[in-house]
Design an enzyme around this catalytic site. Structure first.
Site, short mmCIF file in Angstrom:
data_model
loop_
_atom_site.label_atom_id
_atom_site.label_comp_id
_atom_site.label_asym_id
_atom_site.label_seq_id
_atom_site.Cartn_x
_atom_site.Cartn_y
_atom_site.Cartn_z
CB SER A 227 -0.94 0.02 1.20
OG SER A 227 -2.01 -0.86 0.97
CE1 TYR B 146 -5.14 1.61 3.84
CE2 TYR B 146 -3.28 0.75 5.05
CZ TYR B 146 -3.90 1.04 3.87
OH TYR B 146 -3.26 0.77 2.70
CB VAL C 132 -0.07 -5.87 4.14
CG1 VAL C 132 -1.39 -5.40 4.70
CG2 VAL C 132 -0.12 -6.04 2.65
CE1 TYR D 128 -4.02 -1.56 -5.49
CE2 TYR D 128 -4.26 -3.92 -5.21
CZ TYR D 128 -4.20 -2.66 -4.66
OH TYR D 128 -4.31 -2.50 -3.30
CE LYS E 286 -3.86 0.45 -1.24
NZ LYS E 286 -4.62 0.11 -0.02
O1 DON Z 1 -4.40 -4.81 -2.11
C1 DON Z 1 -3.88 -5.33 -1.13
O2 DON Z 1 -4.55 -5.92 -0.28
C2 DON Z 1 -2.38 -5.25 -0.99
N1 DON Z 1 -1.73 -5.33 -2.25
C3 DON Z 1 -1.99 -3.97 -0.32
C4 DON Z 1 -2.71 -3.73 0.99
C5 DON Z 1 -1.89 -3.01 2.00
O3 DON Z 1 -0.70 -2.93 1.92
C6 DON Z 1 -2.61 -2.48 3.18
N2 DON Z 1 -1.68 -1.85 4.09
N3 DON Z 1 -1.46 -1.88 5.22
#
Ligand code: DON
Length: 309
Positions: A65, A245, A263, A193, A68
């Site tokens: 993330s 978040y 994550v 993505y 993003k």
């Molecule tokens: O889309 C997802 O679930 C992962 N590629 C990225 C989510 C993420 O990193 C949330 N962060 N804490």
């Protein structure tokens, strides 16, 4: 004052590392489950080229993330804020990053912000180009400029692992497509993505990108513009309001640094006008943020009065 001693930084890392036993490595993307939960490293990059670090800062991690905020900066440059914010909102949700709940109650189905998965998928959808490959190369080129490192690529294993298991993101995409917020083929978008999320770099790269945001979009080495000041400002604001978040409020109070988590355990921080921070600590708390990374930032912020508030 800022931390300029690696001995001091090492002590803080060892203190924060104690938190790792209370966290868990993300395994909903199977390839991320291989990380060592006890890992913790940090790099701090200053404008003059000075860098202070502790831990294995050369180890590569995927952005997840953290990407993003980078894709957001990119589409803001490519499409302009008017186009982007017609399609994705500016408000924090208070929900987990992958929640679908608020989408259904919003009319039209416009994701609340670009940091949650629904909003990030819409942002990635906006990257222009005739194929996922061409669009990915554009995003990757931007990441390389931000990091000043042409060797940056992506981890195919992590991207493929996520693509196989991304049914929640698939569901978000189909919902958004049904409501005409996105128009392209869902598998093409997920391919792009998941590659974006699997862009791989080390903490030194991450800290340098944080520094670019901290310097309002200026290249720390050349002084040239990598992104307009106003776009860096928008991104840093989202990092404060939504970057961690549904922990963003607590993070703003306790730490007060614009930051974005992923994550994989990465956190990119941008201390306005001062320095960039790159952290890797794969053990996560229940909200999906690096548990020891947050503790480390808390120690740093307290010891060096880093809060911007
Ligand atoms: O889309 C997802 O679930 C992962 N590629 C990225 C989510 C993420 O990193 C949330 N962060 N804490």
């Amino acid at each position: 004052m800022a931390c300029r001693s690696s001995d001091e930084l090492k002590k803080l890392v060892e203190e924060a590392r104690k938190e790792t036993v209370h966290g868990r490595v993300a395994d909903y993307i199977p390839a991320l489950g291989k990380a060592d939960p006890g890992d913790l490293s940090i790099a701090i990059q200053y404008p003059g080229g000075e860098c202070v670090s502790a831990g294995d800062v050369e180890e590569k991690i995927t952005l997840q993330s953290v990407s993003k905020v980078i894709s957001l900066a990119y589409v803001l440059m490519e499409r302009g804020p008017g186009y982007v914010f017609d399609r994705v909102g500016m408000e924090p949700t208070g929900d987990p990053f992958n929640s679908i709940a608020k989408l259904e109650t919003m009319a039209p189905a416009k994701p609340l912000n670009p940091m949650i998965n629904a909003g990030a998928l819409v942002v990635t959808h906006m990257v222009e180009g005739s194929s996922p490959d061409e669009r990915f190369e554009k995003l990757l080129g931007f990441v390389r400029r931000l990091a000043d490192d042409e060797t940056i690529g992506y981890c195919r294993e992590v991207a493929e692992s996520e693509l196989r298991t991304a049914d929640l993101n698939r569901a978000l995409c189909y919902f958004l497509k049904q409501h005409d917020v996105i128009q392209e083929d869902v598998e093409d978008l997920l391919d792009l993505y998941t590659r974006q999320c699997a862009i791989e770099m080390n903490c030194l790269n991450l800290a340098r990108i944080g520094l670019v945001f901290a310097l309002d979009g200026k290249d720390p080495r050349t002084g040239g513009e990598i992104m307009p000041r106003d776009i860096a400002r928008i991104c840093k604001t989202f990092m404060v309001t939504c970057g961690m978040y549904n922990a963003s409020g607590e993070f703003a109070i306790k730490i007060g640094i614009p930051a974005k988590s992923g994550v994989s355990g990465g956190i990119m921080g941008a201390v306005p006008g001062r320095f960039g921070i790159g952290i890797f600590g794969p053990a996560l708390d229940e909200r999906g943020n690096s548990i020891a990374g947050i503790r480390l930032l808390e120690l740093l912020s307290k010891n060096y009065s880093l809060s911007m508030f």
